[in-house]
Enzyme design. Sequence first.
Site, PDB file in Angstrom:
ATOM      1  N   ASP A 192      34.267 -88.668 -50.315  1.00 46.72           N
ATOM      2  CA  ASP A 192      34.810 -89.839 -49.633  1.00 46.72           C
ATOM      3  C   ASP A 192      34.031 -91.106 -49.954  1.00 46.72           C
ATOM      4  O   ASP A 192      32.960 -91.053 -50.575  1.00 46.72           O
ATOM      5  CB  ASP A 192      34.851 -89.596 -48.114  1.00 46.72           C
ATOM      6  CG  ASP A 192      33.557 -88.975 -47.575  1.00 46.72           C
ATOM      7  OD1 ASP A 192      32.521 -89.048 -48.259  1.00 46.72           O
ATOM      8  OD2 ASP A 192      33.602 -88.410 -46.477  1.00 46.72           O
ATOM      9  N   GLU A 216      39.454 -86.698 -39.879  1.00 43.61           N
ATOM     10  CA  GLU A 216      39.199 -86.734 -38.449  1.00 43.61           C
ATOM     11  C   GLU A 216      40.173 -85.795 -37.729  1.00 43.61           C
ATOM     12  O   GLU A 216      41.167 -85.352 -38.317  1.00 43.61           O
ATOM     13  CB  GLU A 216      39.385 -88.176 -37.950  1.00 43.61           C
ATOM     14  CG  GLU A 216      38.494 -89.207 -38.649  1.00 43.61           C
ATOM     15  CD  GLU A 216      37.025 -89.158 -38.213  1.00 43.61           C
ATOM     16  OE1 GLU A 216      36.558 -88.106 -37.721  1.00 43.61           O
ATOM     17  OE2 GLU A 216      36.339 -90.185 -38.367  1.00 43.61           O
ATOM     18  N   HIS A 272      34.689 -83.151 -38.087  1.00 47.17           N
ATOM     19  CA  HIS A 272      35.341 -83.608 -39.317  1.00 47.17           C
ATOM     20  C   HIS A 272      34.642 -83.048 -40.558  1.00 47.17           C
ATOM     21  O   HIS A 272      33.460 -82.712 -40.519  1.00 47.17           O
ATOM     22  CB  HIS A 272      35.460 -85.144 -39.368  1.00 47.17           C
ATOM     23  CG  HIS A 272      34.209 -85.898 -39.650  1.00 47.17           C
ATOM     24  ND1 HIS A 272      34.064 -87.234 -39.368  1.00 47.17           N
ATOM     25  CD2 HIS A 272      33.022 -85.517 -40.205  1.00 47.17           C
ATOM     26  CE1 HIS A 272      32.873 -87.637 -39.743  1.00 47.17           C
ATOM     27  NE2 HIS A 272      32.213 -86.624 -40.250  1.00 47.17           N
TER      28      HIS A 272
HETATM   29  P1  PGA Z   1      25.458 -86.081 -41.665  1.00 51.35           P
HETATM   30  O1  PGA Z   1      27.009 -86.326 -41.664  1.00 51.35           O
HETATM   31  O2  PGA Z   1      25.169 -85.201 -42.829  1.00 51.35           O
HETATM   32  O3  PGA Z   1      24.827 -87.434 -41.828  1.00 51.35           O
HETATM   33  O4  PGA Z   1      25.110 -85.427 -40.368  1.00 51.35           O
HETATM   34  C1  PGA Z   1      27.866 -85.244 -41.803  1.00 51.35           C
HETATM   35  C2  PGA Z   1      29.303 -85.677 -41.623  1.00 51.35           C
HETATM   36  O5  PGA Z   1      29.563 -86.579 -40.813  1.00 51.35           O
HETATM   37  O6  PGA Z   1      30.174 -85.102 -42.287  1.00 51.35           O
END
Ligand code: PGA
Length: 244
Positions: free
Chosen positions: A67, A143, A138
């Site tokens: 993404d 989402e 997510h």
């Molecule tokens: P993070 O994010 O690795 O910073 O915890 C994971 C995500 O939101 O997919």
Amino acid sequence: MRLIRVKDYAAMSDEAFAIVYERMSTNPRLTLGLATGSTPVGLYERLVSAYRTGKLSFREARSFNLDEYVGLAPDHPQSYAYFMREHLFDHVDLPAGRWDIPSGIAPDLAEECARYEAAIEAAGGIDLQVLGIGPNGHIGFNEPGTSLDSRTHVVELTESTRRANARFFDRPEEVPTHAITMGLGTILRAREIILLASGESKAEAMARLFSLNDFDPELPASSLHRHPEVWVIADEAALSRVRV
Ligand code: PGA
């Protein structure tokens, strides 16, 4: 879905590295699906060390990221393109042109989404996808409410996600409101998937993941129950609310 339960973040990163290292050693032309965020940083550190010590080459590999924020140019320090260069691409021999990230500043975002799907397809699909998980369940920026057959698309980020990511920005209002993400359908087409989770902030999402045995749109990560080759590598804190 197979669970590898580990003690802490370092052990999670070691296990993830072991799988990626094994797959890349067996197939130097591996196509990786990569993630950003705090979770995969330890994995990328280990991949960079393996490259520096001559154990691993990325010369023939390929990668696609999950993404990117809409509106951030690749040289913006909070863009995921910047993150990937900083943590991996600038430190290994993956040639420019063999990694791809959706462009958050493409003039036509729908066209960019279609280009990205086609590029993944043209590369023969993703062999090994690395995923983190958001506190709301997510994966990528898919989402709650995202459909199972979704492909690369533009999403409006939820307040919970914008809050969770505000720590990387100077001010919370600087967190972009939209992103481009591979869809759940894109992710599920990867041949093998590793989902990484570390820390208490992931405990609720992990508890919900393991309380389900099929896809529930309220928890996008539960789509992984529909995939035959998923490794979940999670530490004790992330699993603290999972009832065995
Ligand atoms: P993070 O994010 O690795 O910073 O915890 C994971 C995500 O939101 O997919």
